[in-house]
Scaffold this active site. Sequence first.
Site, PDB file in Angstrom:
ATOM      1  N   SER A   1      38.702  62.975  48.034  1.00 25.21           N
ATOM      2  CA  SER A   1      39.099  61.671  47.512  1.00 25.21           C
ATOM      3  C   SER A   1      38.020  61.165  46.575  1.00 25.21           C
ATOM      4  O   SER A   1      36.833  61.481  46.734  1.00 25.21           O
ATOM      5  CB  SER A   1      39.299  60.681  48.662  1.00 25.21           C
ATOM      6  OG  SER A   1      39.346  59.347  48.189  1.00 25.21           O
ATOM      7  N   SER A   2      38.409  60.344  45.619  1.00 24.57           N
ATOM      8  CA  SER A   2      37.430  59.777  44.690  1.00 24.57           C
ATOM      9  C   SER A   2      36.499  58.775  45.361  1.00 24.57           C
ATOM     10  O   SER A   2      35.484  58.385  44.774  1.00 24.57           O
ATOM     11  CB  SER A   2      38.146  59.101  43.523  1.00 24.57           C
ATOM     12  OG  SER A   2      39.011  58.077  43.983  1.00 24.57           O
ATOM     13  N   CYS A   3      36.783  58.390  46.615  1.00 22.56           N
ATOM     14  CA  CYS A   3      35.896  57.457  47.318  1.00 22.56           C
ATOM     15  C   CYS A   3      34.576  58.111  47.725  1.00 22.56           C
ATOM     16  O   CYS A   3      33.692  57.437  48.249  1.00 22.56           O
ATOM     17  CB  CYS A   3      36.590  56.861  48.533  1.00 22.56           C
ATOM     18  SG  CYS A   3      36.794  58.003  49.903  1.00 22.56           S
TER      19      CYS A   3
ATOM     20  N   TYR B   1      35.200  57.403  56.002  1.00 22.82           N
ATOM     21  CA  TYR B   1      36.136  58.391  55.438  1.00 22.82           C
ATOM     22  C   TYR B   1      35.442  59.198  54.342  1.00 22.82           C
ATOM     23  O   TYR B   1      35.583  60.424  54.272  1.00 22.82           O
ATOM     24  CB  TYR B   1      37.354  57.668  54.877  1.00 22.82           C
ATOM     25  CG  TYR B   1      38.361  58.553  54.196  1.00 22.82           C
ATOM     26  CD1 TYR B   1      39.265  59.312  54.936  1.00 22.82           C
ATOM     27  CD2 TYR B   1      38.417  58.636  52.799  1.00 22.82           C
ATOM     28  CE1 TYR B   1      40.199  60.124  54.310  1.00 22.82           C
ATOM     29  CE2 TYR B   1      39.342  59.442  52.173  1.00 22.82           C
ATOM     30  CZ  TYR B   1      40.229  60.185  52.923  1.00 22.82           C
ATOM     31  OH  TYR B   1      41.146  60.999  52.294  1.00 22.82           O
TER      32      TYR B   1
ATOM     33  N   LYS C   1      34.704  63.396  53.884  1.00 20.08           N
ATOM     34  CA  LYS C   1      35.127  64.197  52.733  1.00 20.08           C
ATOM     35  C   LYS C   1      33.943  64.866  52.037  1.00 20.08           C
ATOM     36  O   LYS C   1      34.050  65.995  51.552  1.00 20.08           O
ATOM     37  CB  LYS C   1      35.909  63.324  51.751  1.00 20.08           C
ATOM     38  CG  LYS C   1      37.282  62.906  52.280  1.00 20.08           C
ATOM     39  CD  LYS C   1      38.113  64.136  52.612  1.00 20.08           C
ATOM     40  CE  LYS C   1      39.474  63.787  53.169  1.00 20.08           C
ATOM     41  NZ  LYS C   1      40.273  64.987  53.493  1.00 20.08           N
TER      42      LYS C   1
ATOM     43  N   HIS D   1      47.971  52.324  51.127  1.00 22.31           N
ATOM     44  CA  HIS D   1      47.074  52.075  50.003  1.00 22.31           C
ATOM     45  C   HIS D   1      47.692  51.012  49.095  1.00 22.31           C
ATOM     46  O   HIS D   1      48.810  50.563  49.292  1.00 22.31           O
ATOM     47  CB  HIS D   1      46.811  53.367  49.238  1.00 22.31           C
ATOM     48  CG  HIS D   1      45.935  54.328  49.979  1.00 22.31           C
ATOM     49  ND1 HIS D   1      46.440  55.392  50.696  1.00 22.31           N
ATOM     50  CD2 HIS D   1      44.592  54.377  50.119  1.00 22.31           C
ATOM     51  CE1 HIS D   1      45.438  56.057  51.241  1.00 22.31           C
ATOM     52  NE2 HIS D   1      44.319  55.466  50.914  1.00 22.31           N
TER      53      HIS D   1
END
Length: 342
Positions: free
Chosen positions: A137-139, A166, A170, A209
């Site tokens: 994920s881009s987070c 989270y 990742k 989301h």
Amino acid sequence: MDRPSGTTGLGMSTVATNGSAVAGYTPGPLDRDAPFYVAGHRGLVGSAIWRQLKASGFSDLIGRSSSELDLKDRDAVFAFFEETKPKTVVLAAAKVGGILANSTYPVDFLSDNLRIQVNVLDAALAQNVQRVLFLGSSCIYPKLAPQPIKEEYLLTGHLEPTNDAYAIAKIAGILQIQSVRKQYGLPWISAMPTNLYGPGDNFSPKGSHVLPALIRRYDEARRDGLDTVTNWGSGSPRREFLHVDDMAAACIHLLENYDGPEQVNVGTGEDATIKEIASIVASAVGFEGKTEWDTTKPDGTPQKLLDVNRLRNAGWKPRTSLPDGIASTVSWYRNNFTTLRI
């Protein structure tokens, strides 16, 4: 763990690589008849990848629902891999949610995702699976990373606190992929998508989301004849969205065209404010009332736009515009309302 072929008894690979690509491996078309496992094949991303694989002629797709295979159960995962012996694996299974869910249940998001990843990747290693794609994920990137966000910005600053648990899980997955490449010389890769949306999304009022939450909120307001919709935050943060069918196409393209230890950003390279996105959603559902913003609620990261040059250099770009993608997602939401994942 059983050692993959080409390794010593000490677990040191005889073909380990520290370069940009695995020695002796050249990406190319995947065998359409070989067993292909999609972990999380009923989720937003996994179901899109499944559709794309079927449309591309893959004939031996393997998928298990969470009730059939608990990916947090290590013994069950190893037994599954021993039985099915996939040649390619896409790890799209994950516990996901929006700001509220991540803020409320950080232990769940950290623990569940770590166990899922470690179990699947360790089992794939035990079976010497040659091609694995891990989806993150881009987070994973710092909250205040320079924009657009390049892959090398990973681990250069503090994470967004509303979803740091989270993100850490990742990041651990990326490092496991890189470690397998280094220690065992297997051409495994990682892809980091931007915000995704489309058919199969989670439209739960508490777990979704931002974009599916907006679609549900505006459509319910239209249906109930409300004059006002209230959204979280100021509406000023900028976000990038990619239709999930484009994401699925990018995954297959990367499996057949990319090899490298660095994660690949997958996105459009364009963003919009949450206010602009909300306006597109309101128009798509036919809501003609007023939108208000609750600034007592958090905005999250001010901007999150991915640098997608690495993906473009690999020969891929998206096809679906945001207005077209939102319109088709609204149509899917209405047609599948009684069976939605909530």
